[in-house]
Scaffold this active site. Structure first.
Site, PDB file in Angstrom:
ATOM      1  N   ASN A   1       0.857  -1.181   0.000  1.00 60.29           N
ATOM      2  CA  ASN A   1       0.000   0.000   0.000  1.00 60.29           C
ATOM      3  C   ASN A   1       0.891   1.228   0.000  1.00 60.29           C
ATOM      4  OD1 ASN A   1      -2.436  -1.490   0.237  1.00 60.29           O
ATOM      5  ND2 ASN A   1      -1.933  -1.841   2.373  1.00 60.29           N
TER       6      ASN A   1
ATOM      7  N   GLU B   1      -1.734   0.343  -5.610  1.00 58.80           N
ATOM      8  CA  GLU B   1      -1.507  -0.863  -4.831  1.00 58.80           C
ATOM      9  C   GLU B   1      -0.791  -1.935  -5.660  1.00 58.80           C
ATOM     10  OE1 GLU B   1      -4.229  -3.661  -2.025  1.00 58.80           O
ATOM     11  OE2 GLU B   1      -4.960  -1.636  -2.429  1.00 58.80           O
TER      12      GLU B   1
ATOM     13  N   TYR C   1       8.926  -3.020   4.782  1.00 65.06           N
ATOM     14  CA  TYR C   1       8.422  -1.721   5.212  1.00 65.06           C
ATOM     15  C   TYR C   1       9.545  -0.693   5.249  1.00 65.06           C
ATOM     16  CZ  TYR C   1       6.154   1.950   7.809  1.00 65.06           C
ATOM     17  OH  TYR C   1       5.655   3.166   8.171  1.00 65.06           O
TER      18      TYR C   1
ATOM     19  N   PHE D   1     -16.995  -6.341  -7.624  1.00 65.69           N
ATOM     20  CA  PHE D   1     -17.239  -7.779  -7.603  1.00 65.69           C
ATOM     21  C   PHE D   1     -18.346  -8.105  -6.620  1.00 65.69           C
ATOM     22  CE2 PHE D   1     -13.026  -7.081  -9.177  1.00 65.69           C
ATOM     23  CZ  PHE D   1     -12.936  -7.966 -10.241  1.00 65.69           C
TER      24      PHE D   1
END
Length: 144
Positions: A22, A72, A84, A102
């Site tokens: 992200n 993303e 990270y 969806f």
């Protein structure tokens, strides 16, 4: 662009399904405006680990009712630990499909795995594999 990353996890019934990165969208409004919502593929470089295939969503993630457009990427590699804070470069080389909603989480996950197969196969083609060694990805990663 260099991106700082953190790992986002999509869980279903307590089983890890997808591990994506992200990215903070701060400072990337131009990129978000210029690229229509959809699923893309390309290459990603982690500053200390190398270059990997990736598939990436740019969009609103309608299934999750997001209120902000997001970036993303999913690096198509099994990492033994998270990355990270590591610098990440992304090179988009192809487009898979427009963003879609969806009816169920299962159908979303199925489509994500289909996107992965499409990206992996495409990135093995000479047309796209040549971008893996592009100077943008292989050059020195430095803070902007």
């Amino acid at each position: 662009k260099n991106f700082k990353s953190n790992v986002g996890l999509l869980w279903m019934q307590h089983t890890l399904i997808i591990e994506s990165t992200n990215l903070s969208v701060e400072g990337y409004s131009t990129i978000l405006t210029e690229h229509p919502s959809g699923v893309y593929f390309g290459w990603a470089r982690l500053s200390t680990r190398g270059v990997y295939k990736m598939v990436m969503s740019i969009g609103w993630n309608p299934y999750f009712n997001n209120t902000e457009k997001t970036i993303e990427p999913w690096l198509l590699h099994d990492f033994s630990e998270d990355f990270y804070g590591e610098e990440l470069r992304l090179s988009i080389v192809g487009y898979i499909r427009p963003e879609a909603n969806f009816p169920s989480l299962e159908s979303l996950i199925s489509k994500i795995h289909e996107d992965r197969k499409i990206a992996e196969n495409a990135l093995d083609l000479p047309l796209y594999v040549r971008y893996k060694d592009a100077p943008y990805l292989t050059g020195s990663l430095q803070q902007p």
